[in-house]
Scaffold this active site. Structure first.
Site: not given
Length: 401
Positions: A118, A206
């Site tokens: 991530y 993101e």
């Protein structure tokens, strides 16, 4: 402003961020042609809507429950996936039960994944610094990771005096346990992401998941990018990416009048000047048992036309059963607010309770205008009084209906 995944990847690619080969498709035929133009033999078909959780979502009227992200082994499977998605409503935990209609797809070439991570880049308002957040728990909801295993989220802050330095990228790569070619690729990836963020005046980038391929290349398998609306005038190429079909119609109208508006699920419309006061107004409505229908900040320099537009936008929401106007007059004068409220109320034939709390510049003049309007307006002495009155009035109105 939010953009679609395929748009985000095209922008990131132009800054040197590695992404899988992909093409947007608006029809089934375009989806098949996109797949045929790629090496294969695996393809990924992704529904393009402004919401997360697409893979875990479901289509309201689909015969299957395969979600909005599908792995296809043949172009025939790509065709089937496109037919199932296009024109159908995808429901995810972010869209709510109303879902969103899928009007475009993103067809990408399949890649061999060795590991998922991530990565995000955003402004940490507590420190006033751009901050990378990375985790070895890629592909998962970062909220769940933060709640259950917060130690697996590593943050690296960037001092605005220096900007991103090579050691920042190395620190991030080390934190993820990368080495060799993957380490070098990650350092390049983080640097490119930072440059894209700062150059484009982004609010958040993101990448979930950020992957390491079988060839040790770090790549953005998914990308969500949001931009600062106030800086779009500097980036006409980004502004052109706005998809109005993905935005609430009332929010579009508010944007045209330079109003800050966000639709919510409650039944009490709010018109306030100042973001902080607007948040406080929403909080106190909930405190007394009500639910705000919107966040609306008319700003400090609004005129009668702007206030009238704001009032009409609130009333265009069929869920609104009452309205609270809470104005602390400074640059925004109370008499201007009063004139705008009256003009809008008369134009739309106001039929729901209206509570008005005015304080500040020209407050007496504003109250005089409201009192002589002939409208059924409930006056409030302060915010606490206003919140109690609008919640009570709305509950009575809803019960009567």
């Amino acid at each position: 402003m939010n953009i679609h995944e395929y748009q985000a990847k095209e922008l990131l690619k132009s800054y040197g961020v590695a992404v899988p080969e992909g093409r947007v498709a608006f029809t089934v035929d375009e989806a098949v042609k996109a797949a045929e133009a790629m090496p294969g033999p695996l393809y990924v078909v992704k529904a393009q809507i402004h919401a997360g959780g697409r893979g875990a979502g479901h289509f309201r009227d689909a015969a299957d429950d395969k979600g909005g992200v599908r792995l296809c082994k043949t172009t025939e499977a790509v065709k089937d996936a496109a037919e199932a998605m296009l024109g159908n409503v995808l429901v995810t935990k972010q869209t709510g039960e109303e879902g969103k209609e899928v009007k475009r797809l993103y067809v990408t070439d399949g890649v061999d994944i060795s590991k998922e991570y991530y990565c995000s880049l955003l402004l940490d308002r507590a420190t006033s610094r751009l901050t990378f957040a990375v985790s070895t728990e890629g592909g998962m909801d970062i909220e769940d990771v933060a709640e259950k295993t917060p130690e697996k989220i590593i943050k690296v802050e960037i001092d605005p005096a220096t900007g991103m330095m090579p050691f920042h990228a190395r620190e991030l790569a080390f934190a993820l346990g990368l080495s060799g070619a993957a380490f070098k690729s990650a350092v390049k990836f983080f640097g490119a992401l930072y440059k894209a963020y700062t150059d484009l005046d982004a609010e958040i980038m993101e990448i979930n998941p950020m992957i390491v391929t079988d060839k040790d290349e770090v790549m953005a398998l998914d990308a969500k990018v949001s931009f600062d609306d106030n800086a779009l005038f500097r980036h006409p190429n980004v502004a052109e990416l706005r998809d109005k079909d993905e935005e609430d119609e009332k929010e579009q109208q508010a944007h045209e009048y330079d109003l800050s508006y966000v639709a919510l699920d409650g039944n009490i419309g709010c018109m306030v000047n100042g973001a902080g006061l607007a948040m406080s107004t929403m909080d106190i409505i909930k405190y007394y048992g009500g639910e705000p229908a919107n966040f609306l900040d008319v700003g400090g320099g609004a005129n009668t036309e702007k206030v009238t537009a704001a009032f009409k936008i609130i009333l265009s929401d069929p869920n609104v059963k009452g309205i609270l106007v809470n104005i602390f007059g400074g640059i925004m004068k109370c008499d201007i607010i009063a004139e705008g409220v009256i003009a809008a109320a008369k134009e739309v034939s106001l039929s729901v309770p209206l509570v008005v709390r005015l304080e500040g510049t020209n407050v007496e003049k504003g109250k005089e205008i409201l009192n002589s309007s002939g409208l059924d307006i409930i006056a409030a002495s302060d915010l606490d009084d206003a919140a109690q009155k609008i919640v009570e009035a709305t509950q009575k109105s809803s019960a009567a209906a």
